[in-house]
Design a protein around this motif. Structure first.
Motif, PDB file in Angstrom:
ATOM      1  N   LEU A   1       0.831  -1.205   0.000  1.00 45.75           N
ATOM      2  CA  LEU A   1       0.000   0.000   0.000  1.00 45.75           C
ATOM      3  C   LEU A   1       0.867   1.257   0.000  1.00 45.75           C
ATOM      4  O   LEU A   1       0.573   2.245  -0.682  1.00 45.75           O
ATOM      5  CB  LEU A   1      -0.925  -0.024   1.222  1.00 45.75           C
ATOM      6  CG  LEU A   1      -2.134   0.914   1.240  1.00 45.75           C
ATOM      7  CD1 LEU A   1      -3.004   0.712   0.006  1.00 45.75           C
ATOM      8  CD2 LEU A   1      -2.955   0.682   2.506  1.00 45.75           C
ATOM      9  N   ALA A   2       1.965   1.197   0.751  1.00 51.29           N
ATOM     10  CA  ALA A   2       2.855   2.356   0.871  1.00 51.29           C
ATOM     11  C   ALA A   2       3.472   2.754  -0.454  1.00 51.29           C
ATOM     12  O   ALA A   2       3.753   3.928  -0.697  1.00 51.29           O
ATOM     13  CB  ALA A   2       3.952   2.064   1.887  1.00 51.29           C
ATOM     14  N   LEU A   3       3.709   1.761  -1.326  1.00 53.75           N
ATOM     15  CA  LEU A   3       4.350   2.032  -2.606  1.00 53.75           C
ATOM     16  C   LEU A   3       3.353   2.359  -3.712  1.00 53.75           C
ATOM     17  O   LEU A   3       3.737   2.862  -4.764  1.00 53.75           O
ATOM     18  CB  LEU A   3       5.203   0.830  -3.031  1.00 53.75           C
ATOM     19  CG  LEU A   3       6.372   0.481  -2.100  1.00 53.75           C
ATOM     20  CD1 LEU A   3       7.098  -0.755  -2.606  1.00 53.75           C
ATOM     21  CD2 LEU A   3       7.333   1.653  -1.949  1.00 53.75           C
ATOM     22  N   GLN A   4       2.068   2.086  -3.462  1.00 52.63           N
ATOM     23  CA  GLN A   4       1.062   2.296  -4.501  1.00 52.63           C
ATOM     24  C   GLN A   4       0.137   3.478  -4.228  1.00 52.63           C
ATOM     25  O   GLN A   4      -0.321   4.127  -5.169  1.00 52.63           O
ATOM     26  CB  GLN A   4       0.212   1.025  -4.678  1.00 52.63           C
ATOM     27  CG  GLN A   4       0.989  -0.182  -5.192  1.00 52.63           C
ATOM     28  CD  GLN A   4       0.126  -1.434  -5.268  1.00 52.63           C
ATOM     29  OE1 GLN A   4      -0.996  -1.467  -4.759  1.00 52.63           O
ATOM     30  NE2 GLN A   4       0.652  -2.471  -5.905  1.00 52.63           N
ATOM     31  N   ALA A   5      -0.120   3.749  -2.961  1.00 48.33           N
ATOM     32  CA  ALA A   5      -1.144   4.739  -2.611  1.00 48.33           C
ATOM     33  C   ALA A   5      -0.596   6.163  -2.618  1.00 48.33           C
ATOM     34  O   ALA A   5       0.615   6.392  -2.607  1.00 48.33           O
ATOM     35  CB  ALA A   5      -1.731   4.404  -1.241  1.00 48.33           C
ATOM     36  N   ASN A   6      -1.518   7.114  -2.622  1.00 45.82           N
ATOM     37  CA  ASN A   6      -1.168   8.527  -2.518  1.00 45.82           C
ATOM     38  C   ASN A   6      -1.493   8.988  -1.096  1.00 45.82           C
ATOM     39  O   ASN A   6      -2.653   8.988  -0.681  1.00 45.82           O
ATOM     40  CB  ASN A   6      -1.975   9.340  -3.539  1.00 45.82           C
ATOM     41  CG  ASN A   6      -1.626  10.808  -3.494  1.00 45.82           C
ATOM     42  OD1 ASN A   6      -0.536  11.187  -3.042  1.00 45.82           O
ATOM     43  ND2 ASN A   6      -2.536  11.650  -3.938  1.00 45.82           N
ATOM     44  N   TYR A   7      -0.475   9.337  -0.336  1.00 48.93           N
ATOM     45  CA  TYR A   7      -0.670   9.753   1.049  1.00 48.93           C
ATOM     46  C   TYR A   7       0.479  10.689   1.438  1.00 48.93           C
ATOM     47  O   TYR A   7       1.498  10.772   0.754  1.00 48.93           O
ATOM     48  CB  TYR A   7      -0.703   8.535   1.988  1.00 48.93           C
ATOM     49  CG  TYR A   7       0.549   7.702   1.928  1.00 48.93           C
ATOM     50  CD1 TYR A   7       1.573   7.840   2.863  1.00 48.93           C
ATOM     51  CD2 TYR A   7       0.738   6.785   0.897  1.00 48.93           C
ATOM     52  CE1 TYR A   7       2.731   7.092   2.782  1.00 48.93           C
ATOM     53  CE2 TYR A   7       1.888   6.032   0.801  1.00 48.93           C
ATOM     54  CZ  TYR A   7       2.879   6.187   1.742  1.00 48.93           C
ATOM     55  OH  TYR A   7       4.031   5.450   1.643  1.00 48.93           O
TER      56      TYR A   7
END
Length: 229
Positions: free
Chosen positions: A42-48
């Motif tokens: 999730l950390a490498l794919q999401a926008n946050y």
């Protein structure tokens, strides 16, 4: 203005839900994951904008997640959340690129204060640079190389890549040796004597084909100079 998004990676379901509830109540958008493997994906794919990261988790621990995150998304803001309050763990986490370290148990007010502080600092942080055009060519940081107009290429070591990208991201200001040791080498200046910085600066000047590309500011440090486009 859209509220910042925060990614919570925590394997304890009750703790994770409590953090998610506190952040949501305070107006943040929240993503969450229950183990290190899911969290890294999730950390490498999401926008946050900020990750809250537990250390002791199944599949991948927090240090593994942080190491890979900083390799692929350098500069990503991270707060470590852990019951492990030992100094060695705090130092290791900060050296790996974390912005802060909160020891469990913590109250929601303390956590929100830390979150606000890191988000405020991270909005002022230069974004990671993928490429840099300069007078003698192009530095491609993702490929760790410099390409020259004559078609030649020159490989950059990972340390050279990280050092040059840091100078580019901080163009217009002097970067001290202490800052380089902390941010690039992950070392505390008072604990080490090294000529490695000088050697890397000399090497980069040669690869940039300009002795003025990185200027020595006497008594202060170095800054991007006349070799910039």
């Amino acid at each position: 203005m859209e509220a910042p998004t925060i990614l919570v990676v925590e394997d304890d379901r009750a703790v994770r839900q409590g953090i998610v509830d506190a952040l949501t109540f305070s107006g943040y958008q929240v993503l969450s994951a229950g183990d290190g493997e899911e969290g890294l994906k999730l950390a490498l794919q999401a926008n946050y904008q900020l990750m809250l990261l537990d250390l002791v988790m199944p599949k991948k621990d927090g240090f593994e997640v942080l190491t890979e995150l900083q390799r692929q998304r350098p500069g990503q803001a991270v707060i470590i959340l852990s019951a492990k309050g030992e100094e060695d763990d705090r130092v290791k986490g900060l050296k790996l690129g974390a912005d802060d370290y909160v020891v469990k148990p913590f109250g929601p007010r303390e956590l929100l204060a830390r979150v606000n502080a890191v988000l405020r600092r991270s909005t002022e942080r230069p974004a990671a640079v993928a490429e840099w055009d300069f007078s003698e060519g192009v530095a491609d940081f993702s490929r760790c190389e410099i390409r020259y107009p004559d078609g030649e290429r020159c490989e950059l070591s990972e340390r050279e890549r990280d050092l040059l990208r840091y100078f580019v991201s901080n163009a217009g200001r002097v970067v001290s040796r202490d800052e380089i040791l902390r941010r690039i080498w992950g070392l505390e200046p008072h604990a080490v004597e090294t000529r490695a910085i000088d050697m890397h600066i000399v090497g980069l000047r040669k690869k940039l084909r300009s002795p003025q590309s990185l200027v020595t500011v006497r008594g202060q440090g170095y800054m991007l100079g006349g070799g910039a486009a």
